[in-house]
Motif scaffolding. Structure first.
Motif, PDB file in Angstrom:
ATOM      1  N   THR A 127     -58.538   8.527  -7.109  1.00  0.00           N
ATOM      2  CA  THR A 127     -59.719   9.301  -6.744  1.00  0.00           C
ATOM      3  C   THR A 127     -60.559   9.489  -8.002  1.00  0.00           C
ATOM      4  OG1 THR A 127     -58.637  10.483  -4.925  1.00  0.00           O
ATOM      5  CG2 THR A 127     -60.558  11.539  -5.936  1.00  0.00           C
ATOM      6  N   ILE A 173     -53.552  18.236 -12.781  1.00  0.00           N
ATOM      7  CA  ILE A 173     -53.333  16.960 -12.069  1.00  0.00           C
ATOM      8  C   ILE A 173     -52.347  16.087 -12.848  1.00  0.00           C
ATOM      9  CG2 ILE A 173     -55.560  16.958 -10.875  1.00  0.00           C
ATOM     10  CD1 ILE A 173     -56.558  14.914 -12.944  1.00  0.00           C
ATOM     11  N   ARG A 225     -48.798  17.177 -12.140  1.00  0.00           N
ATOM     12  CA  ARG A 225     -48.365  16.784 -10.800  1.00  0.00           C
ATOM     13  C   ARG A 225     -48.357  15.272 -10.591  1.00  0.00           C
ATOM     14  NH1 ARG A 225     -50.646  21.487 -11.104  1.00  0.00           N
ATOM     15  NH2 ARG A 225     -50.274  23.178  -9.627  1.00  0.00           N
ATOM     16  N   LEU A 236     -50.932  13.355 -10.103  1.00  0.00           N
ATOM     17  CA  LEU A 236     -51.877  13.002  -9.039  1.00  0.00           C
ATOM     18  C   LEU A 236     -52.838  11.911  -9.522  1.00  0.00           C
ATOM     19  CD1 LEU A 236     -52.621  16.608  -7.742  1.00  0.00           C
ATOM     20  CD2 LEU A 236     -51.216  14.866  -6.633  1.00  0.00           C
ATOM     21  N   VAL A 277     -55.883  10.926 -10.038  1.00  0.00           N
ATOM     22  CA  VAL A 277     -57.283  11.329 -10.175  1.00  0.00           C
ATOM     23  C   VAL A 277     -57.752  10.938 -11.571  1.00  0.00           C
ATOM     24  CG1 VAL A 277     -58.912  13.247 -10.179  1.00  0.00           C
ATOM     25  CG2 VAL A 277     -56.986  13.262  -8.589  1.00  0.00           C
ATOM     26  N   ALA A 302     -59.882  21.181  -6.741  1.00  0.00           N
ATOM     27  CA  ALA A 302     -58.749  20.688  -5.954  1.00  0.00           C
ATOM     28  C   ALA A 302     -58.984  20.846  -4.459  1.00  0.00           C
ATOM     29  CB  ALA A 302     -57.477  21.426  -6.368  1.00  0.00           C
ATOM     30  N   VAL A 345     -61.206  18.012  -3.318  1.00  0.00           N
ATOM     31  CA  VAL A 345     -60.577  16.700  -3.442  1.00  0.00           C
ATOM     32  C   VAL A 345     -59.339  16.555  -2.568  1.00  0.00           C
ATOM     33  CG1 VAL A 345     -59.446  15.102  -5.058  1.00  0.00           C
ATOM     34  CG2 VAL A 345     -61.466  16.394  -5.779  1.00  0.00           C
ATOM     35  N   PHE A 346     -58.495  17.600  -2.510  1.00  0.00           N
ATOM     36  CA  PHE A 346     -57.202  17.476  -1.838  1.00  0.00           C
ATOM     37  C   PHE A 346     -57.063  18.295  -0.557  1.00  0.00           C
ATOM     38  CE2 PHE A 346     -56.280  17.153  -6.483  1.00  0.00           C
ATOM     39  CZ  PHE A 346     -55.997  15.796  -6.504  1.00  0.00           C
ATOM     40  N   THR A 352     -52.921  21.794  -0.877  1.00  0.00           N
ATOM     41  CA  THR A 352     -52.654  21.433  -2.268  1.00  0.00           C
ATOM     42  C   THR A 352     -53.409  22.348  -3.225  1.00  0.00           C
ATOM     43  OG1 THR A 352     -52.309  19.118  -1.680  1.00  0.00           O
ATOM     44  CG2 THR A 352     -52.810  19.580  -3.982  1.00  0.00           C
ATOM     45  N   ALA A 353     -54.627  22.718  -2.867  1.00  0.00           N
ATOM     46  CA  ALA A 353     -55.461  23.529  -3.756  1.00  0.00           C
ATOM     47  C   ALA A 353     -54.840  24.889  -4.058  1.00  0.00           C
ATOM     48  CB  ALA A 353     -56.850  23.709  -3.144  1.00  0.00           C
TER      49      ALA A 353
END
Length: 390
Positions: free
Chosen positions: A40, A63, A66, A68, A70, A193, A196-197, A201-202
């Motif tokens: 992303t 991020i 985690r 992720l 991004v 977040a 995006v998620f 998740t946020a």
């Protein structure tokens, strides 16, 4: 100005830090290849770096923790816009902080990347080459280059634009690119977040906390997380915020600690020519070994940097000492909050930093940054409600 539509933009030379970012972006084939279609993309505008760097830093840290997929993309024109702000009163401090952080992150090759020349929708395959009617440095032209960067990545990946420019945000939305538009008083990692998620998740990302900016004025109560976005936030969760300072001097002090500690590390790297990188490897050494030599350079604090630099070229001690002023509150003997240092203490500590910078040719970033932070120190101490520690 050339009439050749394929001529490269006539643009000023970048300062050393920003030039390194630009060079890395164009030489980093490894990072370009690592961008998968699952990544992303968040394209970041200049105003976000200037006003909300702390929020971006928190989001990137979270991020990365985690794992992720991004990646924050910094458009090439944003690098040049940052450069144009580095000598402007008020904005210089924020532009310099952003530049230093960006350089560190693009060198890590993880989640922050600069736009390469060929990452553009232009037929020339070079975002710096002019097209009819285009002139770099004009506000709307610069915005069109940011939008061009968004559209390039949007062709293959889920892409967002993070900007406070309403016109640019509308233009991005009109071509299908979702936007992250911050609310000045409460923008936080969780907001990014959420966009995006999604909410689930946020909720695990950090909420709002006070940061020093040009809007910072007198001490006030900590801001609370608004609930008009529909998120049900559990303040007792593992990610709940610790108590954070809200006094402008405390907030500025934390930025000063982070920023100059990094510049001191950079100076040590330049002065040591690789020597410092060998410390902390293959044993702890004798009890007479300097404390900095017993640990890897990545674990050094400002005090380690100052001690190492003094071993190469002794520097007169100030009162307060630079290394004490650059300790986070209550984390060592003599450490205190920003508001607990008097105006004279601030001036002496910054003077001490300037002296360190003046001792080394590679200390230019330190020397040039002192006036930028002095502007804000004077600004805060001139507020109607006088800060404590005078």
């Amino acid at each position: 100005m050339s009439n050749n539509v394929n001529a490269v933009q006539e643009i000023p030379a970048l300062d050393a830090t920003l030039k390194r970012i630009d060079d890395i972006a164009n030489a980093d084939v490894e990072m370009q290849d690592a961008l998968s279609e699952q990544s992303t993309i968040i394209v970041v505008d200049t105003n976000i770096l200037l006003e909300f760097l702390d929020v971006l830093q928190t989001f990137v840290s979270e991020i990365e923790q985690r794992g992720l997929p991004v990646v924050l993309i910094i458009p090439g024109v944003v690098i040049y816009e940052l450069d144009s702000q580095k000598n402007r009163d008020g904005l210089s401090w924020f532009a310099r902080r952003a530049s230093t952080w960006l350089l560190r992150k693009v060198k890590e090759r993880r989640s922050v990347k600069g736009q390469a020349l060929e990452e553009t929708c232009k037929a020339s395959r070079n975002w710096k080459k002019r097209e009819p009617g285009e002139e770099l440095g004009m506000e709307r032209t610069n915005d069109s280059l940011i939008l061009d960067c968004c559209q390039y990545f949007f062709r293959q990946r889920r892409t967002f634009l993070c900007s406070r420019d309403k016109i640019l945000a509308v233009e991005a939305e009109s071509v299908g690119i979702s936007t992250i538009f911050p609310r000045r008083g409460s923008f936080c990692s969780r907001d990014i977040a959420f966009t995006v998620f999604g909410q689930a998740t946020a909720k695990t990302f950090s909420g709002h906390y006070p940061i020093y900016s040009n809007e910072s004025k007198e001490p006030g109560a900590p801001a609370t997380m608004p609930d008009d976005d529909g998120m049900d936030v559990d303040d007792d969760s593992a990610m709940a915020q610790v108590i954070r300072p809200s006094h402008a001097l405390d907030l500025l002090h934390l930025q000063v600690i982070e920023y100059f500690s990094q510049l001191l590390l950079d100076l040590v790297s330049a002065v040591g020519h690789g020597e410092a990188q060998s410390f902390g490897v293959g044993g702890v050494g004798s009890r007479h070994t300097p404390s900095y030599a017993r640990k890897h350079m990545t674990l050094w604090a400002a005090s380690d940097c100052v001690e190492y630099l003094n071993s190469k070229k002794p520097c007169p001690r100030s009162n307060p000492r630079v290394e004490v002023f650059l300790m986070k509150p209550y984390e060592g003997r003599g450490a205190r909050r920003g508001q607990d240092w008097s105006r004279r203490d601030w001036e002496v500590a910054l003077k001490g930093l300037a002296v360190i910078g003046e001792q080394w040719e590679a200390g230019s970033a330190i020397r040039e940054s002192i006036p930028a932070v002095q502007f804000h120190v004077s600004r805060i101490f001139s507020l109607p409600m006088r800060p404590t520690g005078l």
